[in-house]
Design a protein around this motif. Sequence first.
Motif, PDB file in Angstrom:
ATOM      1  N   PHE A 145      -3.962   6.052 -16.425  1.00 48.73           N
ATOM      2  CA  PHE A 145      -2.774   5.803 -15.609  1.00 48.73           C
ATOM      3  C   PHE A 145      -2.542   4.296 -15.458  1.00 48.73           C
ATOM      4  N   ARG A 146      -3.610   3.535 -15.186  1.00 47.82           N
ATOM      5  CA  ARG A 146      -3.453   2.087 -15.007  1.00 47.82           C
ATOM      6  C   ARG A 146      -2.970   1.417 -16.284  1.00 47.82           C
ATOM      7  N   GLU A 147      -3.427   1.935 -17.439  1.00 49.99           N
ATOM      8  CA  GLU A 147      -2.978   1.368 -18.719  1.00 49.99           C
ATOM      9  C   GLU A 147      -1.486   1.593 -18.917  1.00 49.99           C
TER      10      GLU A 147
ATOM     11  N   GLY B 286       6.332   2.224   2.768  1.00 53.24           N
ATOM     12  CA  GLY B 286       7.789   2.406   2.779  1.00 53.24           C
ATOM     13  C   GLY B 286       8.507   1.633   1.689  1.00 53.24           C
ATOM     14  N   LYS B 287       7.799   1.338   0.598  1.00 50.84           N
ATOM     15  CA  LYS B 287       8.379   0.526  -0.486  1.00 50.84           C
ATOM     16  C   LYS B 287       9.646   1.129  -1.075  1.00 50.84           C
ATOM     17  N   SER B 288       9.633   2.441  -1.314  1.00 48.30           N
ATOM     18  CA  SER B 288      10.797   3.045  -1.982  1.00 48.30           C
ATOM     19  C   SER B 288      12.034   3.024  -1.091  1.00 48.30           C
TER      20      SER B 288
ATOM     21  N   LEU C 224       8.647   2.145 -10.013  1.00 50.77           N
ATOM     22  CA  LEU C 224       7.729   2.118 -11.157  1.00 50.77           C
ATOM     23  C   LEU C 224       7.086   3.496 -11.410  1.00 50.77           C
ATOM     24  N   ASP C 225       6.710   4.205 -10.334  1.00 49.83           N
ATOM     25  CA  ASP C 225       6.140   5.550 -10.504  1.00 49.83           C
ATOM     26  C   ASP C 225       7.134   6.477 -11.211  1.00 49.83           C
ATOM     27  N   GLU C 226       8.407   6.342 -10.869  1.00 49.84           N
ATOM     28  CA  GLU C 226       9.417   7.198 -11.521  1.00 49.84           C
ATOM     29  C   GLU C 226       9.570   6.833 -12.992  1.00 49.84           C
TER      30      GLU C 226
ATOM     31  N   ARG D 267      -9.896  -3.956   0.166  1.00 47.86           N
ATOM     32  CA  ARG D 267     -10.138  -4.430  -1.207  1.00 47.86           C
ATOM     33  C   ARG D 267      -8.855  -4.931  -1.861  1.00 47.86           C
ATOM     34  N   ARG D 268      -7.737  -4.333  -1.485  1.00 50.57           N
ATOM     35  CA  ARG D 268      -6.485  -4.661  -2.176  1.00 50.57           C
ATOM     36  C   ARG D 268      -5.730  -5.828  -1.561  1.00 50.57           C
ATOM     37  N   GLU D 269      -6.051  -6.135  -0.306  1.00 54.83           N
ATOM     38  CA  GLU D 269      -5.262  -7.137   0.392  1.00 54.83           C
ATOM     39  C   GLU D 269      -5.213  -8.483  -0.319  1.00 54.83           C
TER      40      GLU D 269
ATOM     41  N   GLN E   3       1.102  15.086  -2.702  1.00 49.15           N
ATOM     42  CA  GLN E   3       1.740  14.370  -3.818  1.00 49.15           C
ATOM     43  C   GLN E   3       0.956  13.128  -4.227  1.00 49.15           C
ATOM     44  N   ARG E   4      -0.102  12.808  -3.503  1.00 52.48           N
ATOM     45  CA  ARG E   4      -0.812  11.556  -3.753  1.00 52.48           C
ATOM     46  C   ARG E   4      -2.212  11.847  -4.292  1.00 52.48           C
ATOM     47  N   PRO E   5      -2.378  11.649  -5.597  1.00 53.40           N
ATOM     48  CA  PRO E   5      -3.634  12.041  -6.240  1.00 53.40           C
ATOM     49  C   PRO E   5      -4.876  11.375  -5.658  1.00 53.40           C
ATOM     50  N   LEU E   6      -4.742  10.159  -5.122  1.00 57.77           N
ATOM     51  CA  LEU E   6      -5.939   9.457  -4.647  1.00 57.77           C
ATOM     52  C   LEU E   6      -6.454  10.023  -3.321  1.00 57.77           C
ATOM     53  N   ILE E   7      -5.601  10.736  -2.597  1.00 57.32           N
ATOM     54  CA  ILE E   7      -6.007  11.155  -1.243  1.00 57.32           C
ATOM     55  C   ILE E   7      -5.904  12.654  -0.994  1.00 57.32           C
TER      56      ILE E   7
ATOM     57  N   PHE F 180       0.817  -1.209   0.000  1.00 52.29           N
ATOM     58  CA  PHE F 180       0.000   0.000   0.000  1.00 52.29           C
ATOM     59  C   PHE F 180       0.857   1.269   0.000  1.00 52.29           C
ATOM     60  N   MET F 181       0.250   2.371  -0.430  1.00 49.11           N
ATOM     61  CA  MET F 181       0.885   3.693  -0.293  1.00 49.11           C
ATOM     62  C   MET F 181       1.356   3.871   1.143  1.00 49.11           C
ATOM     63  N   GLY F 182       2.519   4.419   1.331  1.00 49.41           N
ATOM     64  CA  GLY F 182       2.964   4.723   2.689  1.00 49.41           C
ATOM     65  C   GLY F 182       3.540   3.540   3.449  1.00 49.41           C
TER      66      GLY F 182
ATOM     67  N   THR G 202       6.920  -1.096  -6.785  1.00 49.85           N
ATOM     68  CA  THR G 202       5.738  -0.804  -7.595  1.00 49.85           C
ATOM     69  C   THR G 202       4.864   0.261  -6.914  1.00 49.85           C
ATOM     70  N   GLY G 203       3.855   0.753  -7.612  1.00 44.63           N
ATOM     71  CA  GLY G 203       2.894   1.673  -7.001  1.00 44.63           C
ATOM     72  C   GLY G 203       1.889   0.863  -6.181  1.00 44.63           C
ATOM     73  N   GLY G 204       1.226   1.522  -5.243  1.00 41.68           N
ATOM     74  CA  GLY G 204       0.280   0.820  -4.374  1.00 41.68           C
ATOM     75  C   GLY G 204      -0.820   0.072  -5.123  1.00 41.68           C
ATOM     76  N   GLY G 205      -1.185   0.579  -6.297  1.00 40.64           N
ATOM     77  CA  GLY G 205      -2.278  -0.063  -7.039  1.00 40.64           C
ATOM     78  C   GLY G 205      -1.805  -1.087  -8.069  1.00 40.64           C
ATOM     79  N   THR G 206      -0.527  -1.095  -8.353  1.00 40.26           N
ATOM     80  CA  THR G 206      -0.009  -1.916  -9.467  1.00 40.26           C
ATOM     81  C   THR G 206      -0.494  -3.378  -9.455  1.00 40.26           C
TER      82      THR G 206
HETATM   83  C1  S3P Z   1      -1.246   4.646  -6.047  1.00 42.83           C
HETATM   84  C2  S3P Z   1      -0.053   4.689  -5.385  1.00 42.83           C
HETATM   85  C3  S3P Z   1       1.060   5.530  -5.826  1.00 42.83           C
HETATM   86  C4  S3P Z   1       0.963   5.889  -7.311  1.00 42.83           C
HETATM   87  C5  S3P Z   1      -0.396   6.430  -7.617  1.00 42.83           C
HETATM   88  C6  S3P Z   1      -1.518   5.454  -7.274  1.00 42.83           C
HETATM   89  C7  S3P Z   1      -2.307   3.722  -5.552  1.00 42.83           C
HETATM   90  O1  S3P Z   1       2.298   4.854  -5.573  1.00 42.83           O
HETATM   91  O2  S3P Z   1       1.237   4.784  -8.123  1.00 42.83           O
HETATM   92  O3  S3P Z   1      -0.545   7.623  -6.928  1.00 42.83           O
HETATM   93  O4  S3P Z   1      -3.241   3.408  -6.325  1.00 42.83           O
HETATM   94  O5  S3P Z   1      -2.222   3.257  -4.397  1.00 42.83           O
HETATM   95  P1  S3P Z   1       2.943   4.650  -4.094  1.00 42.83           P
HETATM   96  O6  S3P Z   1       2.367   3.405  -3.511  1.00 42.83           O
HETATM   97  O7  S3P Z   1       4.391   4.517  -4.381  1.00 42.83           O
HETATM   98  O8  S3P Z   1       2.596   5.866  -3.316  1.00 42.83           O
END
Ligand code: S3P
Length: 170
Positions: free
Chosen positions: A55-57, A12-14, A31-33, A138-140, A116-120, A8-10, A76-80
């Motif tokens: 974005f997902r595409e 500490g993946k990076s 992956l976001d970079e 939902r993501r677990e 910096q986080r568009p979803l929140i 998930f976002m936050g 990866t990103g939290g949603g990947t």
């Molecule tokens: C997202 C997480 C973000 C980034 C985008 C969408 C998500 O990555 O890919 O903002 O859907 O959880 P981080 O998990 O690196 O913040």
Amino acid sequence: MRVYLIGFMGSGKSTAGKKLANKLALDFFDLDELIEQESAMSVSTFFKKYGETKFRELENVILQKTFQSENVLISTGGGTPCFFDNIQKINQKGISVYLKADIPLILSRLKGEKNQRPLIKDKSDDELRKYLTQLLSRREKFYEQAHIITEAKSLNINKLSEQIKSFAKE
Ligand code: S3P
């Protein structure tokens, strides 16, 4: 070796990814970079301009490109892992590691960097807690498909790198 850090976002993946890549002598990619380089804009601008579906595409296309790299660790990103068949592909092409964090830890990490986080970015603290709780539940089921699951709170990079190495040998 090809390692994918998911979670998930936050969580500490990076930060963890960089240390882990160093330990395993792998090249580190976020992956976001990679998406930002490809689209020549920030993830948050991309969301604003084109929306989440686009974005997902793009995320899926860039993920597939990483399958051609060797000796890499990709954060990866939290949603990947939660879109298309990304988690199956990740598991076929590499070793996946879920950095598992709970809501209090995620909240404490995300509060200061909402913008910096568009979803929140537009949510109040209360809305944020509710939203993250729902989204995480939902993501677990996607995250839990990872080859290796490790707790973000008590993360031990040495132990985790040994675990990854022994998984790679199996
Ligand atoms: C997202 C997480 C973000 C980034 C985008 C969408 C998500 O990555 O890919 O903002 O859907 O959880 P981080 O998990 O690196 O913040």
